[in-house]
Design a protein around this motif. Sequence first.
Motif, PDB file in Angstrom:
ATOM      1  N   VAL A  34       0.916  -1.513  -0.475  1.00  0.00           N
ATOM      2  CA  VAL A  34      -0.247   0.009  -0.120  1.00  0.00           C
ATOM      3  C   VAL A  34       0.958   1.209  -0.251  1.00  0.00           C
ATOM      4  O   VAL A  34       2.147   1.095   0.306  1.00  0.00           O
ATOM      5  N   ARG A  35       0.438   2.447  -0.614  1.00  0.00           N
ATOM      6  CA  ARG A  35       1.018   3.764  -0.683  1.00  0.00           C
ATOM      7  C   ARG A  35       0.032   4.838   0.220  1.00  0.00           C
ATOM      8  O   ARG A  35      -0.936   4.617  -0.144  1.00  0.00           O
ATOM      9  N   TYR A  36       0.702   5.827   0.345  1.00  0.00           N
ATOM     10  CA  TYR A  36      -0.408   7.138   0.909  1.00  0.00           C
ATOM     11  C   TYR A  36      -1.530   5.833   2.301  1.00  0.00           C
ATOM     12  O   TYR A  36      -1.862   5.612   2.080  1.00  0.00           O
ATOM     13  N   PRO A  37      -0.805   7.825   3.082  1.00  0.00           N
ATOM     14  CA  PRO A  37      -1.740   7.719   4.292  1.00  0.00           C
ATOM     15  C   PRO A  37      -3.416   8.162   3.979  1.00  0.00           C
ATOM     16  O   PRO A  37      -3.912   8.822   3.241  1.00  0.00           O
ATOM     17  N   GLY A  38      -4.092   7.436   5.094  1.00  0.00           N
ATOM     18  CA  GLY A  38      -5.900   7.828   4.798  1.00  0.00           C
ATOM     19  C   GLY A  38      -6.926   7.701   3.522  1.00  0.00           C
ATOM     20  O   GLY A  38      -6.285   6.606   3.373  1.00  0.00           O
ATOM     21  N   HIS A  39      -6.933   9.111   3.576  1.00  0.00           N
ATOM     22  CA  HIS A  39      -8.246   8.385   2.415  1.00  0.00           C
ATOM     23  C   HIS A  39      -7.540   8.233   0.793  1.00  0.00           C
ATOM     24  O   HIS A  39      -8.365   7.822  -0.472  1.00  0.00           O
ATOM     25  N   SER A  40      -6.503   8.912   0.888  1.00  0.00           N
ATOM     26  CA  SER A  40      -5.555   8.625  -0.334  1.00  0.00           C
ATOM     27  C   SER A  40      -5.121   7.116  -0.413  1.00  0.00           C
ATOM     28  O   SER A  40      -4.542   7.152  -1.293  1.00  0.00           O
ATOM     29  N   LYS A  41      -5.046   6.427   0.569  1.00  0.00           N
ATOM     30  CA  LYS A  41      -4.132   4.991   0.375  1.00  0.00           C
ATOM     31  C   LYS A  41      -4.961   4.332  -1.201  1.00  0.00           C
ATOM     32  O   LYS A  41      -5.699   4.309  -0.596  1.00  0.00           O
ATOM     33  N   GLU A  42      -3.629   3.861  -1.131  1.00  0.00           N
ATOM     34  CA  GLU A  42      -3.999   3.330  -2.489  1.00  0.00           C
ATOM     35  C   GLU A  42      -3.180   1.054  -2.144  1.00  0.00           C
ATOM     36  O   GLU A  42      -2.102   1.703  -1.667  1.00  0.00           O
ATOM     37  N   GLY A  43      -3.612   0.691  -3.473  1.00  0.00           N
ATOM     38  CA  GLY A  43      -3.447  -1.165  -2.589  1.00  0.00           C
ATOM     39  C   GLY A  43      -2.466  -1.067  -4.317  1.00  0.00           C
ATOM     40  O   GLY A  43      -3.426  -1.028  -5.412  1.00  0.00           O
ATOM     41  N   PHE A  44      -1.565  -2.495  -4.010  1.00  0.00           N
ATOM     42  CA  PHE A  44      -1.075  -2.219  -5.426  1.00  0.00           C
ATOM     43  C   PHE A  44      -2.029  -3.916  -5.933  1.00  0.00           C
ATOM     44  O   PHE A  44      -1.706  -4.886  -5.451  1.00  0.00           O
ATOM     45  N   CYS A  45      -2.215  -3.631  -7.621  1.00  0.00           N
ATOM     46  CA  CYS A  45      -2.763  -4.863  -7.893  1.00  0.00           C
ATOM     47  C   CYS A  45      -1.616  -5.781  -8.332  1.00  0.00           C
ATOM     48  O   CYS A  45      -1.392  -5.733  -9.456  1.00  0.00           O
ATOM     49  N   ASN A  46      -1.084  -7.216  -7.807  1.00  0.00           N
ATOM     50  CA  ASN A  46      -0.218  -7.515  -7.708  1.00  0.00           C
ATOM     51  C   ASN A  46      -0.629  -8.364  -8.807  1.00  0.00           C
ATOM     52  O   ASN A  46       0.069  -9.586  -9.159  1.00  0.00           O
ATOM     53  N   ASP A  47      -1.973  -8.895  -9.334  1.00  0.00           N
ATOM     54  CA  ASP A  47      -2.251  -9.758 -10.565  1.00  0.00           C
ATOM     55  C   ASP A  47      -2.102  -8.877 -11.870  1.00  0.00           C
ATOM     56  O   ASP A  47      -2.587  -9.822 -12.373  1.00  0.00           O
ATOM     57  N   CYS A  48      -1.801  -7.920 -11.316  1.00  0.00           N
ATOM     58  CA  CYS A  48      -1.483  -7.334 -13.337  1.00  0.00           C
ATOM     59  C   CYS A  48      -0.292  -6.786 -13.534  1.00  0.00           C
ATOM     60  O   CYS A  48       0.411  -6.870 -12.353  1.00  0.00           O
ATOM     61  N   TRP A  53      -2.238   0.961  -8.915  1.00  0.00           N
ATOM     62  CA  TRP A  53      -2.106   1.237  -8.130  1.00  0.00           C
ATOM     63  C   TRP A  53      -3.844   1.675  -7.868  1.00  0.00           C
ATOM     64  O   TRP A  53      -4.166   1.993  -9.357  1.00  0.00           O
ATOM     65  N   LEU A  54      -4.173   0.998  -7.356  1.00  0.00           N
ATOM     66  CA  LEU A  54      -5.990   1.631  -6.656  1.00  0.00           C
ATOM     67  C   LEU A  54      -6.366   2.401  -5.684  1.00  0.00           C
ATOM     68  O   LEU A  54      -5.846   1.156  -4.866  1.00  0.00           O
ATOM     69  N   GLN A  55      -6.915   3.705  -5.404  1.00  0.00           N
ATOM     70  CA  GLN A  55      -7.682   3.757  -4.249  1.00  0.00           C
ATOM     71  C   GLN A  55      -8.015   3.227  -3.725  1.00  0.00           C
ATOM     72  O   GLN A  55      -9.027   1.809  -3.659  1.00  0.00           O
ATOM     73  N   TRP A  62     -11.286  -2.640  -4.748  1.00  0.00           N
ATOM     74  CA  TRP A  62     -12.571  -3.467  -4.412  1.00  0.00           C
ATOM     75  C   TRP A  62     -13.066  -3.788  -5.899  1.00  0.00           C
ATOM     76  O   TRP A  62     -13.406  -4.566  -6.471  1.00  0.00           O
ATOM     77  N   TYR A  63     -13.539  -2.834  -6.576  1.00  0.00           N
ATOM     78  CA  TYR A  63     -13.993  -2.559  -7.767  1.00  0.00           C
ATOM     79  C   TYR A  63     -13.312  -3.753  -8.681  1.00  0.00           C
ATOM     80  O   TYR A  63     -13.515  -4.861  -9.663  1.00  0.00           O
TER      81      TYR A  63
END
Length: 141
Positions: A34-48, A53-55, A62-63
Amino acid sequence: MPEPPADLNDPKPDAQPRRQKLKYPGDMYTPQWVRYPGHSKEGFCNDCKPGKWLQLKNSAYWYHKQFFHGISSVSGKMFVPPVETRKFESGDCTEGLCHQCGQWVPIATSKKKNSMLWFRHAHKCHVYIKPKSYPPDGKRR
Ligand SMILES: [Zn+2]
Ligand SMILES: [Zn+2]
């Protein structure tokens, strides 16, 4: 498994990818980076390939995981595939048989060749059990 590159244009420590633990064994949903804090936090999709990076807060992640990769956010695993599939003679629609509701569900049309339709049905219909999470750190017996 691809690892996210550090963002060299953004020197803030929050912008650098940090590792997260999975929630339970075999968890394919929880982002490992993950990166960024709080509401701008993003997760890294390693299936791609090569990763994306997605919020997390606006459910972009999730989507993406559910409807692009077909990974349930509840079970952390792939949605159960159709028990059976059938194709109509006209050839422009394929249906899948759902183990949960016993209905034939359109899963592909000539316009939509991906499995998005099936994932959407599975998300609404299938009942999955949330696996038991690892205990929080420091409370392991
Ligand atoms: Zn992805
Ligand atoms: Zn169903």
